[in-house]
Design an enzyme around this catalytic site. Structure first.
Site, PDB file in Angstrom:
ATOM      1  N   GLN A   1      47.876 -24.307   8.467  1.00  0.00           N
ATOM      2  CA  GLN A   1      46.839 -25.250   8.399  1.00  0.00           C
ATOM      3  C   GLN A   1      45.552 -24.825   7.850  1.00  0.00           C
ATOM      4  O   GLN A   1      45.058 -25.349   6.842  1.00  0.00           O
ATOM      5  CB  GLN A   1      46.459 -26.064   9.674  1.00  0.00           C
ATOM      6  CG  GLN A   1      47.855 -26.762  10.229  1.00  0.00           C
ATOM      7  CD  GLN A   1      47.272 -27.578  11.370  1.00  0.00           C
ATOM      8  OE1 GLN A   1      46.889 -28.588  11.148  1.00  0.00           O
ATOM      9  NE2 GLN A   1      47.548 -27.307  12.541  1.00  0.00           N
TER      10      GLN A   1
ATOM     11  N   TYR B   1      51.620 -16.858  15.726  1.00  0.00           N
ATOM     12  CA  TYR B   1      52.635 -17.441  16.256  1.00  0.00           C
ATOM     13  C   TYR B   1      51.979 -18.622  17.268  1.00  0.00           C
ATOM     14  O   TYR B   1      51.334 -18.245  18.148  1.00  0.00           O
ATOM     15  CB  TYR B   1      53.509 -16.492  17.230  1.00  0.00           C
ATOM     16  CG  TYR B   1      54.707 -17.126  17.835  1.00  0.00           C
ATOM     17  CD1 TYR B   1      55.922 -16.910  17.555  1.00  0.00           C
ATOM     18  CD2 TYR B   1      54.521 -18.090  18.949  1.00  0.00           C
ATOM     19  CE1 TYR B   1      56.969 -17.523  18.182  1.00  0.00           C
ATOM     20  CE2 TYR B   1      55.621 -18.859  19.313  1.00  0.00           C
ATOM     21  CZ  TYR B   1      56.928 -18.536  19.038  1.00  0.00           C
ATOM     22  OH  TYR B   1      58.012 -19.032  19.435  1.00  0.00           O
TER      23      TYR B   1
ATOM     24  N   TYR C   1      51.420 -18.081  24.969  1.00  0.00           N
ATOM     25  CA  TYR C   1      50.739 -18.147  23.750  1.00  0.00           C
ATOM     26  C   TYR C   1      49.284 -17.573  24.037  1.00  0.00           C
ATOM     27  O   TYR C   1      48.747 -16.988  23.401  1.00  0.00           O
ATOM     28  CB  TYR C   1      50.723 -19.649  23.419  1.00  0.00           C
ATOM     29  CG  TYR C   1      49.845 -20.091  21.998  1.00  0.00           C
ATOM     30  CD1 TYR C   1      50.065 -19.350  20.981  1.00  0.00           C
ATOM     31  CD2 TYR C   1      48.345 -20.523  22.556  1.00  0.00           C
ATOM     32  CE1 TYR C   1      49.092 -19.594  20.021  1.00  0.00           C
ATOM     33  CE2 TYR C   1      47.933 -20.845  21.313  1.00  0.00           C
ATOM     34  CZ  TYR C   1      47.865 -20.460  20.196  1.00  0.00           C
ATOM     35  OH  TYR C   1      47.030 -20.641  19.159  1.00  0.00           O
TER      36      TYR C   1
ATOM     37  N   TRP D   1      42.416 -27.364  19.208  1.00  0.00           N
ATOM     38  CA  TRP D   1      43.231 -28.552  18.937  1.00  0.00           C
ATOM     39  C   TRP D   1      43.137 -28.700  17.377  1.00  0.00           C
ATOM     40  O   TRP D   1      42.549 -29.789  16.917  1.00  0.00           O
ATOM     41  CB  TRP D   1      42.512 -29.731  19.537  1.00  0.00           C
ATOM     42  CG  TRP D   1      42.534 -29.748  21.065  1.00  0.00           C
ATOM     43  CD1 TRP D   1      42.850 -28.879  21.893  1.00  0.00           C
ATOM     44  CD2 TRP D   1      42.289 -30.863  21.870  1.00  0.00           C
ATOM     45  NE1 TRP D   1      42.677 -29.254  23.217  1.00  0.00           N
ATOM     46  CE2 TRP D   1      42.704 -30.761  23.149  1.00  0.00           C
ATOM     47  CE3 TRP D   1      42.054 -32.230  21.490  1.00  0.00           C
ATOM     48  CZ2 TRP D   1      42.203 -31.584  24.114  1.00  0.00           C
ATOM     49  CZ3 TRP D   1      42.018 -33.271  22.519  1.00  0.00           C
ATOM     50  CH2 TRP D   1      41.680 -32.813  23.838  1.00  0.00           C
TER      51      TRP D   1
HETATM   52  N1  NAP Z   1      47.081 -25.177  15.853  1.00  0.00           N
HETATM   53  C1  NAP Z   1      46.319 -25.329  16.933  1.00  0.00           C
HETATM   54  O1  NAP Z   1      46.226 -26.382  17.615  1.00  0.00           O
HETATM   55  C2  NAP Z   1      45.399 -24.227  17.144  1.00  0.00           C
HETATM   56  C3  NAP Z   1      44.270 -24.286  18.050  1.00  0.00           C
HETATM   57  C4  NAP Z   1      43.550 -23.331  18.291  1.00  0.00           C
HETATM   58  C5  NAP Z   1      43.587 -22.139  17.747  1.00  0.00           C
HETATM   59  N2  NAP Z   1      44.588 -22.067  16.658  1.00  0.00           N
HETATM   60  C6  NAP Z   1      44.763 -20.833  16.088  1.00  0.00           C
HETATM   61  O2  NAP Z   1      44.106 -20.895  14.796  1.00  0.00           O
HETATM   62  C7  NAP Z   1      44.941 -20.101  13.593  1.00  0.00           C
HETATM   63  C8  NAP Z   1      45.482 -20.908  12.455  1.00  0.00           C
HETATM   64  O3  NAP Z   1      46.601 -21.965  13.103  1.00  0.00           O
HETATM   65  P1  NAP Z   1      47.260 -23.096  12.230  1.00  0.00           P
HETATM   66  O4  NAP Z   1      47.133 -24.415  13.213  1.00  0.00           O
HETATM   67  O5  NAP Z   1      46.668 -23.064  11.181  1.00  0.00           O
HETATM   68  O6  NAP Z   1      48.505 -22.292  12.365  1.00  0.00           O
HETATM   69  P2  NAP Z   1      49.731 -22.712  11.729  1.00  0.00           P
HETATM   70  O7  NAP Z   1      49.614 -23.953  10.997  1.00  0.00           O
HETATM   71  O8  NAP Z   1      50.985 -22.798  12.681  1.00  0.00           O
HETATM   72  O9  NAP Z   1      50.285 -21.479  10.637  1.00  0.00           O
HETATM   73  C9  NAP Z   1      50.390 -20.384  11.060  1.00  0.00           C
HETATM   74  C10 NAP Z   1      50.855 -19.387  10.076  1.00  0.00           C
HETATM   75  O10 NAP Z   1      51.526 -18.186  10.516  1.00  0.00           O
HETATM   76  C11 NAP Z   1      52.338 -17.946   9.882  1.00  0.00           C
HETATM   77  N3  NAP Z   1      53.380 -17.051  10.392  1.00  0.00           N
HETATM   78  C12 NAP Z   1      54.052 -17.100  11.633  1.00  0.00           C
HETATM   79  N4  NAP Z   1      54.741 -15.966  11.857  1.00  0.00           N
HETATM   80  C13 NAP Z   1      54.600 -15.030  10.799  1.00  0.00           C
HETATM   81  C14 NAP Z   1      54.949 -13.958  10.609  1.00  0.00           C
HETATM   82  N5  NAP Z   1      56.026 -13.224  11.248  1.00  0.00           N
HETATM   83  N6  NAP Z   1      54.416 -13.345   9.397  1.00  0.00           N
HETATM   84  C15 NAP Z   1      53.458 -13.694   8.531  1.00  0.00           C
HETATM   85  N7  NAP Z   1      53.183 -14.988   8.831  1.00  0.00           N
HETATM   86  C16 NAP Z   1      53.628 -15.761  10.053  1.00  0.00           C
HETATM   87  C17 NAP Z   1      53.335 -19.214   9.750  1.00  0.00           C
HETATM   88  O11 NAP Z   1      54.177 -18.993   8.465  1.00  0.00           O
HETATM   89  P3  NAP Z   1      55.193 -19.985   8.408  1.00  0.00           P
HETATM   90  O12 NAP Z   1      54.577 -21.268   7.652  1.00  0.00           O
HETATM   91  O13 NAP Z   1      56.199 -19.161   7.230  1.00  0.00           O
HETATM   92  O14 NAP Z   1      55.802 -20.278   9.590  1.00  0.00           O
HETATM   93  C18 NAP Z   1      52.222 -20.056   9.114  1.00  0.00           C
HETATM   94  O15 NAP Z   1      52.042 -20.210   8.102  1.00  0.00           O
HETATM   95  C19 NAP Z   1      45.981 -19.506  14.458  1.00  0.00           C
HETATM   96  O16 NAP Z   1      45.423 -18.051  14.804  1.00  0.00           O
HETATM   97  C20 NAP Z   1      45.950 -20.200  15.979  1.00  0.00           C
HETATM   98  O17 NAP Z   1      46.303 -19.342  16.831  1.00  0.00           O
HETATM   99  C21 NAP Z   1      45.621 -22.928  16.439  1.00  0.00           C
END
Ligand code: NAP
Length: 299
Positions: free
Chosen positions: A11, A69, A133, A159
């Protein structure tokens, strides 16, 4: 300037990519060619040797780590993999950033907190994650702070949603159009973060003197949209905007058990990022409107 963005299909990764490609957010010294976006195909964070190999051949001035992750429930079953990506890979990235004299921007989460406070969490509050997580994300933060006491920042968001991937907004839109009734948790409180807003902030930060100056102490910052809501209220607003006539019933977390426990209140205080980087924060409703307008155009 060479700027690496990991998680290109996620995202935040995709939102940064979109902003960079429209050029509006770049200053005169930056070009979209400065940015290199990688996914797991180019840089697999689950493999220590792959990470080393990638950086032996590629050097950067700034690394923005948007990969993680992020499957909160699945992490309870895949603790080792979650730990590798959210902790050990971050540790390795910090060590590489140090060697390359690169700046590192790392994204973390409100889930490092236990949610047992009635006040918004500040950056100095003690984390106490209640699921795997959150524990792996906190371990990543700690490793980064230890290895990179200067030249890095950690931004904790909460979120996250966007027009990309399979997030809460998109899932609710799908369910609301299919079902007459839906039960949604009303006792978990926080504020949503529109990934484009967070990406704008990241692009502002990398232009800012307070980030660019060498030797700045590494800091943690909190960032989300403005507001205080439950998932139930979030759903009601999504349905109101889209004019979906699905009855939404509030339920407790106890009535909706999940493999990973969720913190009760993860509202975060954003005074620090506003002050240091002069950031303007949008209200959650206006950002949700922006995202849903884009989603509508995509239909
Ligand atoms: N989502 C939430 O609600 C939330 C809330 C607070 C904070 N965050 C943090 O914000 C950040 C961005 O979140 P997001 O929502 O953008 O996450 P996301 O949409 O789940 O994207 C995470 C990306 O990490 C990649 N990834 C996973 N395993 C990997 C690996 N082994 N090697 C390389 N890349 C890998 C995934 O690749 P694939 O596309 O190939 O699977 C995906 O594109 C993260 O640090 C997350 O912890 C998220």
């Amino acid at each position: 300037m060479r700027i690496l963005v990991t998680g290109k299909n996620g995202q935040v990764g995709r939102s940064i990519q979109k902003l960079v490609n429209t050029d509006t957010k770049l200053d005169n010294n930056q070009s979209s060619n400065d940015f290199i976006f990688v996914g797991r195909e180019e840089l697999d964070l689950s493999s220590e040797s792959n990470i080393s190999h990638y950086f032996n051949n590629n050097k950067f001035d700034i690394i923005i780590n948007c990969a993680a992750y992020t499957q909160v429930d699945k992490a309870e079953q895949e603790a080792e993999l979650a730990n590798q990506i959210n902790h050990l890979a971050v540790k390795q990235l910090a060590s590489i950033a140090n060697e390359q004299k690169a700046r590192l921007i790392h994204i973390s989460t409100d889930y490092v907190f236990d949610g047992e406070s009635d006040k918004p969490f500040t950056e100095t509050d003690i984390p106490n994650p209640i699921n795997i997580y959150g524990r792996t994300k906190l371990a990543g933060e700690k490793a980064l702070l230890k290895l990179m006491p200067t030249n890095s920042i950690i931004i904790r968001a909460s979120w996250l949603y966007s027009e990309y991937g399979n997030n809460f907004v998109k899932v609710m839109l799908k369910l609301g159009k299919k079902q007459d009734k839906l039960s949604v948790v009303s006792d978990q409180i926080g504020s949503p973060t529109y990934a484009t807003d967070l990406s704008n902030v990241i692009l502002e930060i990398i232009k800012h003197k307070n980030f660019r100056d060498v030797g700045q102490t590494t800091q943690i910052y909190h960032y989300s949209n403005e507001g205080k809501i439950s998932w139930y209220e979030f759903t009601n607003e999504i349905f109101r905007i889209e004019k979906i006539e699905c009855e939404v019933n509030p339920i407790t977390s106890q009535q909706y058990p999940t493999p990973a426990k969720r913190p009760r209140n993860t509202l975060i205080n954003m005074d620090k990022i506003v002050k240091v980087f002069n950031i303007k924060i949008s209200n959650w409703k206006s950002s949700l409107n922006t995202c849903m307008t884009i989603l509508k155009k995509q239909q």
